[in-house]
Design a protein around this motif. Structure first.
Motif: not given
Length: 176
Positions: A11-21
């Protein structure tokens, strides 16, 4: 090192793309993924997360039903929290809840509340009718939009693209 990891809170990690996870999908024991308060706009299924049961996507930027359909591909998904996204603000909370319950096959909890078996069945039945109504409205109205069978190519293409569970739900409800 993390092969026994069951829960990760991003949470609250500025993730903007599902690919990042996506690298986490290789963790066989991952059960819960906390992705609230990020900027994710789309969910895109890729094989993995074999035990993923809970996804928190509240306060993101998801504005499309395709993402919900992609979540359905995670066959162990039982709990979803997705409030405060553009998609969940697009209609009444009840309509959004109904759509999500119908689109995600094994979902048992939505936004923290238990989904009753009868409620899910009702939502799935309503969703079938809604999908077909949407099809004929976009294909010339009731006169031109009607089809003679469920195998109609135009209907099949439309449903497979926009409502991937349609035929599964039709078959399930044929005997109710």
């Amino acid at each position: 090192t993390w092969r026994h990891l069951k829960y990760i809170n991003l949470e609250e990690n500025n993730i903007d793309d599902w690919e990042e996870i996506q690298e986490f999908r290789k963790l066989d024991k991952m059960k819960k993924l906390g992705l609230g308060v990020n900027q994710i706009t789309h969910v895109k299924y890729r094989p993995g997360f074999p035990q993923l049961m809970t996804v928190d996507l509240y306060e993101n930027l998801i504005d499309n039903w395709e993402s919900i359909d992609q979540l359905n591909e995670y066959k162990e998904l039982r709990r979803l929290r997705i409030s405060d996204n553009p998609l969940t603000s697009s209609e009444t909370k009840d309509k959004i809840r109904q759509q999500i319950m119908a689109r995600i096959q094994y979902l048992q909890y939505y936004g923290g509340s238990k989904i009753l078996e009868r409620e899910k069945a009702d939502c799935e039945f309503y969703y079938i009718k809604q999908c077909y109504r949407e099809f004929w409205e976009q294909n010339g109205g009731i006169e031109k939009g009607q089809v003679s069978s469920l195998e109609d190519d135009k209907l099949t293409q439309y449903m497979m693209k926009l409502h991937p569970r349609f035929y599964e739900l039709v078959e399930k409800n044929m005997y109710c």
